[in-house]
Scaffold this motif. Sequence first.
Motif, PDB file in Angstrom:
ATOM      1  N   GLY A 190       0.898  -1.301  -0.127  1.00  0.00           N
ATOM      2  CA  GLY A 190      -0.034   0.141   0.276  1.00  0.00           C
ATOM      3  C   GLY A 190       0.957   1.251   0.099  1.00  0.00           C
ATOM      4  N   ILE A 191       2.059   1.162  -0.249  1.00  0.00           N
ATOM      5  CA  ILE A 191       2.751   2.379  -0.262  1.00  0.00           C
ATOM      6  C   ILE A 191       3.394   2.782  -1.684  1.00  0.00           C
ATOM      7  CG2 ILE A 191       5.157   3.327   0.424  1.00  0.00           C
ATOM      8  CD1 ILE A 191       5.248   1.217   2.701  1.00  0.00           C
ATOM      9  N   THR A 192       3.036   4.086  -2.031  1.00  0.00           N
ATOM     10  CA  THR A 192       3.211   4.429  -3.507  1.00  0.00           C
ATOM     11  C   THR A 192       3.802   5.989  -3.301  1.00  0.00           C
ATOM     12  OG1 THR A 192       0.913   5.569  -3.411  1.00  0.00           O
ATOM     13  CG2 THR A 192       1.253   3.329  -4.482  1.00  0.00           C
ATOM     14  N   ALA A 193       4.540   6.312  -4.341  1.00  0.00           N
ATOM     15  CA  ALA A 193       5.006   7.665  -4.481  1.00  0.00           C
ATOM     16  C   ALA A 193       4.942   8.057  -5.940  1.00  0.00           C
ATOM     17  CB  ALA A 193       6.541   7.831  -3.896  1.00  0.00           C
ATOM     18  N   ALA A 194       4.740   9.414  -5.998  1.00  0.00           N
ATOM     19  CA  ALA A 194       4.671   9.806  -7.411  1.00  0.00           C
ATOM     20  C   ALA A 194       5.417  11.422  -7.504  1.00  0.00           C
ATOM     21  CB  ALA A 194       3.370  10.186  -7.704  1.00  0.00           C
ATOM     22  N   ILE A 195       5.947  11.511  -8.829  1.00  0.00           N
ATOM     23  CA  ILE A 195       6.638  12.768  -9.111  1.00  0.00           C
ATOM     24  C   ILE A 195       5.684  13.195 -10.540  1.00  0.00           C
ATOM     25  CG2 ILE A 195       8.442  11.570 -10.349  1.00  0.00           C
ATOM     26  CD1 ILE A 195       8.767  14.999  -8.395  1.00  0.00           C
ATOM     27  N   SER A 196       5.369  14.498 -10.378  1.00  0.00           N
ATOM     28  CA  SER A 196       4.696  14.922 -11.449  1.00  0.00           C
ATOM     29  C   SER A 196       4.962  16.550 -11.975  1.00  0.00           C
ATOM     30  CB  SER A 196       3.039  15.059 -11.056  1.00  0.00           C
ATOM     31  OG  SER A 196       2.155  15.211 -12.003  1.00  0.00           O
ATOM     32  N   ALA A 197       4.858  16.551 -13.332  1.00  0.00           N
ATOM     33  CA  ALA A 197       4.878  17.881 -13.851  1.00  0.00           C
ATOM     34  C   ALA A 197       3.561  18.157 -14.419  1.00  0.00           C
ATOM     35  CB  ALA A 197       5.891  18.128 -14.927  1.00  0.00           C
ATOM     36  N   GLN A 198       2.699  19.273 -13.694  1.00  0.00           N
ATOM     37  CA  GLN A 198       1.525  19.712 -14.034  1.00  0.00           C
ATOM     38  C   GLN A 198       1.153  20.982 -14.571  1.00  0.00           C
ATOM     39  OE1 GLN A 198      -0.973  18.423 -10.428  1.00  0.00           O
ATOM     40  NE2 GLN A 198      -0.710  20.618  -9.960  1.00  0.00           N
ATOM     41  N   ASP A 199       0.493  20.828 -15.428  1.00  0.00           N
ATOM     42  CA  ASP A 199      -0.176  22.358 -15.884  1.00  0.00           C
ATOM     43  C   ASP A 199      -0.741  23.185 -14.900  1.00  0.00           C
ATOM     44  OD1 ASP A 199      -0.399  24.482 -17.824  1.00  0.00           O
ATOM     45  OD2 ASP A 199      -2.686  23.760 -18.170  1.00  0.00           O
ATOM     46  N   GLN A 200      -0.027  24.448 -14.863  1.00  0.00           N
ATOM     47  CA  GLN A 200      -0.552  25.667 -13.891  1.00  0.00           C
ATOM     48  C   GLN A 200      -1.635  26.479 -14.332  1.00  0.00           C
ATOM     49  OE1 GLN A 200       1.644  29.383 -13.151  1.00  0.00           O
ATOM     50  NE2 GLN A 200       3.344  28.058 -12.972  1.00  0.00           N
ATOM     51  N   ALA A 201      -1.727  26.724 -15.694  1.00  0.00           N
ATOM     52  CA  ALA A 201      -2.373  27.663 -16.054  1.00  0.00           C
ATOM     53  C   ALA A 201      -3.777  27.569 -16.091  1.00  0.00           C
ATOM     54  CB  ALA A 201      -2.026  27.995 -17.650  1.00  0.00           C
ATOM     55  N   GLN A 202      -4.483  26.386 -16.111  1.00  0.00           N
ATOM     56  CA  GLN A 202      -5.813  26.235 -15.957  1.00  0.00           C
ATOM     57  C   GLN A 202      -6.469  26.438 -14.645  1.00  0.00           C
ATOM     58  OE1 GLN A 202      -7.777  25.904 -18.824  1.00  0.00           O
ATOM     59  NE2 GLN A 202      -9.428  26.314 -17.538  1.00  0.00           N
ATOM     60  N   TYR A 203      -5.629  25.637 -13.517  1.00  0.00           N
ATOM     61  CA  TYR A 203      -6.401  25.675 -12.136  1.00  0.00           C
ATOM     62  C   TYR A 203      -5.629  26.096 -11.150  1.00  0.00           C
ATOM     63  CZ  TYR A 203      -9.514  22.385 -14.722  1.00  0.00           C
ATOM     64  OH  TYR A 203     -10.466  21.761 -15.777  1.00  0.00           O
ATOM     65  N   TYR A 204      -4.152  26.493 -11.323  1.00  0.00           N
ATOM     66  CA  TYR A 204      -3.610  26.586 -10.241  1.00  0.00           C
ATOM     67  C   TYR A 204      -2.895  28.083 -10.162  1.00  0.00           C
ATOM     68  CZ  TYR A 204      -3.991  22.023  -8.634  1.00  0.00           C
ATOM     69  OH  TYR A 204      -4.271  20.634  -8.091  1.00  0.00           O
ATOM     70  N   GLN A 205      -3.382  29.110 -10.843  1.00  0.00           N
ATOM     71  CA  GLN A 205      -3.059  30.687 -10.811  1.00  0.00           C
ATOM     72  C   GLN A 205      -4.042  31.204 -10.442  1.00  0.00           C
ATOM     73  OE1 GLN A 205      -2.318  31.474 -15.030  1.00  0.00           O
ATOM     74  NE2 GLN A 205      -0.147  30.711 -14.771  1.00  0.00           N
ATOM     75  N   ALA A 206      -3.857  31.860  -8.802  1.00  0.00           N
ATOM     76  CA  ALA A 206      -4.569  32.617  -8.010  1.00  0.00           C
ATOM     77  C   ALA A 206      -4.462  33.999  -8.624  1.00  0.00           C
ATOM     78  CB  ALA A 206      -4.405  32.450  -6.638  1.00  0.00           C
ATOM     79  N   GLY A 207      -3.529  34.257  -9.131  1.00  0.00           N
ATOM     80  CA  GLY A 207      -3.189  35.792  -9.757  1.00  0.00           C
ATOM     81  C   GLY A 207      -1.907  36.210  -9.274  1.00  0.00           C
ATOM     82  N   VAL A 208      -1.296  36.923 -10.287  1.00  0.00           N
ATOM     83  CA  VAL A 208      -0.021  37.854  -9.987  1.00  0.00           C
ATOM     84  C   VAL A 208      -0.665  39.161 -10.142  1.00  0.00           C
ATOM     85  CG1 VAL A 208       1.608  36.093 -10.351  1.00  0.00           C
ATOM     86  CG2 VAL A 208       0.649  37.316 -12.382  1.00  0.00           C
ATOM     87  N   ILE A 209      -0.611  39.989  -9.342  1.00  0.00           N
ATOM     88  CA  ILE A 209      -1.478  41.212  -9.145  1.00  0.00           C
ATOM     89  C   ILE A 209      -0.625  42.366  -9.366  1.00  0.00           C
ATOM     90  CG2 ILE A 209      -3.324  42.829  -7.984  1.00  0.00           C
ATOM     91  CD1 ILE A 209      -4.101  40.164  -9.277  1.00  0.00           C
ATOM     92  N   ASN A 210      -0.537  43.406 -10.303  1.00  0.00           N
ATOM     93  CA  ASN A 210      -0.042  44.444 -10.572  1.00  0.00           C
ATOM     94  C   ASN A 210      -0.735  45.649  -9.748  1.00  0.00           C
ATOM     95  OD1 ASN A 210       1.308  46.823 -11.355  1.00  0.00           O
ATOM     96  ND2 ASN A 210       1.560  46.086 -13.484  1.00  0.00           N
ATOM     97  N   ALA A 211      -0.407  45.733  -8.455  1.00  0.00           N
ATOM     98  CA  ALA A 211      -0.818  46.947  -7.799  1.00  0.00           C
ATOM     99  C   ALA A 211      -0.871  48.325  -8.394  1.00  0.00           C
ATOM    100  CB  ALA A 211      -0.621  46.842  -6.226  1.00  0.00           C
ATOM    101  N   SER A 212      -0.041  48.577  -9.357  1.00  0.00           N
ATOM    102  CA  SER A 212      -0.014  49.814  -9.916  1.00  0.00           C
ATOM    103  C   SER A 212      -1.463  50.455 -10.586  1.00  0.00           C
ATOM    104  CB  SER A 212       1.215  49.812 -11.062  1.00  0.00           C
ATOM    105  OG  SER A 212       2.399  49.892 -10.403  1.00  0.00           O
ATOM    106  N   GLY A 213      -2.299  49.216 -11.028  1.00  0.00           N
ATOM    107  CA  GLY A 213      -3.627  49.387 -11.461  1.00  0.00           C
ATOM    108  C   GLY A 213      -4.618  49.403 -10.611  1.00  0.00           C
ATOM    109  N   ILE A 214      -4.251  49.499  -9.188  1.00  0.00           N
ATOM    110  CA  ILE A 214      -5.459  49.494  -8.348  1.00  0.00           C
ATOM    111  C   ILE A 214      -6.457  50.613  -8.519  1.00  0.00           C
ATOM    112  CG2 ILE A 214      -4.117  50.872  -6.552  1.00  0.00           C
ATOM    113  CD1 ILE A 214      -5.127  48.711  -4.525  1.00  0.00           C
ATOM    114  N   THR A 215      -7.570  50.432  -8.223  1.00  0.00           N
ATOM    115  CA  THR A 215      -8.541  51.257  -8.044  1.00  0.00           C
ATOM    116  C   THR A 215      -9.537  51.192  -7.245  1.00  0.00           C
ATOM    117  OG1 THR A 215     -10.250  50.154  -9.578  1.00  0.00           O
ATOM    118  CG2 THR A 215      -8.645  51.431 -10.929  1.00  0.00           C
ATOM    119  N   ALA A 216     -10.389  52.473  -6.718  1.00  0.00           N
ATOM    120  CA  ALA A 216     -11.118  52.406  -5.396  1.00  0.00           C
ATOM    121  C   ALA A 216     -12.262  51.319  -5.825  1.00  0.00           C
ATOM    122  CB  ALA A 216     -11.826  53.728  -5.284  1.00  0.00           C
ATOM    123  N   ALA A 217     -12.840  51.367  -7.045  1.00  0.00           N
ATOM    124  CA  ALA A 217     -14.000  50.395  -7.503  1.00  0.00           C
ATOM    125  C   ALA A 217     -13.488  48.877  -7.323  1.00  0.00           C
ATOM    126  CB  ALA A 217     -14.451  50.666  -8.899  1.00  0.00           C
TER     127      ALA A 217
END
Length: 510
Positions: A218-245
């Motif tokens: 019952g012992i397993t181990a895995a190493i993986s390269a997985q696409d980040q673009a679809q599901y694993y990007q929460a945002g890199v935010i350029n705060a220079s574009g911040i607005t009150a709205a």
Amino acid sequence: MKLVKSLLLGSAAGLIAVGGAQAADLPVKAKAVEYVRICSLYGAGFYYIPGTDTCIKLGGYLRAEVALNTNSVYNGQFSGVGGAHNRLSNYYTMRSRQDLNIDTRTATEYGVVRTFFDATFSWTTGGYAGAGAGLTGGTTAYDAAPAGTSGSGSVAGGALGVYYAFIQFAGFTMGKAVSQFSAPWTNYPGNNFDGLVGGGGTVTGVNQFTYTADFGQGITAAISAQDQAQYYQAGVINASGITAAGILGGAYGVGDYGGSRMPDIVGMVRIDQAWGLFQLSAAAHENHVGYYGASEVTGHPDDKWGWAVQAALSIKNIPTGAGDSINLQGVYTDGATRYNIQDLASVSYSMFGSSGLAGAYQSIGFASAPDTVFIAGGSQESIKTWGFRGAYTHNWDPYWNTAIYGAYAGIQYTGASKTFICGSGAMAAALTAGSTCDPDFNIAQLGLITRWTPVKNLTFSADFTWTHLDQKYSGVAAYAGNAATAKPAAFYELKDQDSLNLLLRAQRNW
């Protein structure tokens, strides 16, 4: 004699000719029909594809559900017209879905070759948002493509979704499959509610190239390269574009991703025994930004790697009853927020509620959980998060079970990132004098689900979820108003907010 001989020979020739004709008219033996045969190598439900040594299994489900007090069957009323809590907010959202999966397996000298495909056909109702030129427009438009659907117009509200499509061979998994970082229950330690925080989980799979080693016992181990673009990007935010709205809408700037450069690198070790399982996961996540400004001559910040670690524990057949279980997991992330607030959960909040504060029209709670924040000329500042989720499931009898579940996530900004946000002119315009600015926040969730299975593979469930936004701002915000949500320009008290949702579902598996 000659006459008799001639008659005999003529008769014989005629009989031979007739016999030959009759023989030509006899039916040719048909090829044996090759009936579908049961394949017992891989469990119940598999059959040999005629003429091959490949086994195939078809499966799926049909689901009908209604989510009460939400504009999405995925989440609570966290933003948009749902978070507005007014006459534009849905009291319910309905969905019908058919799932189809195809599993094929072939034994070879290198082991089993497996392919798996799973797709869904869904129809989800939408909702209405303001469409007038201003707050006095009095015009709304129907959104036929809420979260989880696609299409435009009320006729095209259906959607086709591909959950999984992968090949497995000699320990390798290639294609769209559940992330190796995820616990075996992905986002559901005991629930149906999709928006649970406190751990990574790709219910719909993620493109990956993975090698899994099986050490036995019952012992397993895995190493993986997985696409980040679809599901694993929460945002890199350029705060220079911040607005009150944008701030009051749950955004501290503008998204500024560059092109895909590096997949996420994921490692996993799991022990799976009769008593349950234990799993450790880790992920490395590169945050690659575009540019500070509109063109490449404006420059860019250096790439920054984020990371995440997670532990998961499942305990089965506990003393409270046969089949009862406890599932738990905890996670910590630094610049890799989606491994805590998974892709079906919300990373931005703009929720409205009541207020008893004199002079305030209503209250508002807003928050955002990106991967990193930066300003023009500066470096990326990683957002740190931690969280956990868990559930206890009790089987009352073979037909009824109940689970109580909960989750919690904390989001923390660095001192520099708080300076980017709180020191901006936009924040000064959004908050009135005497208000305090702190973008840190917490999300707490608690739920109860009961399932009834009157006959095999037919289940009815009711899942109630409470979500609490614990935001750290205080004071009053000056909101300019929003036509889409019909919120007027007014003063709003900065206050924690809550969302209550009930998901009713009927599902037939086959």
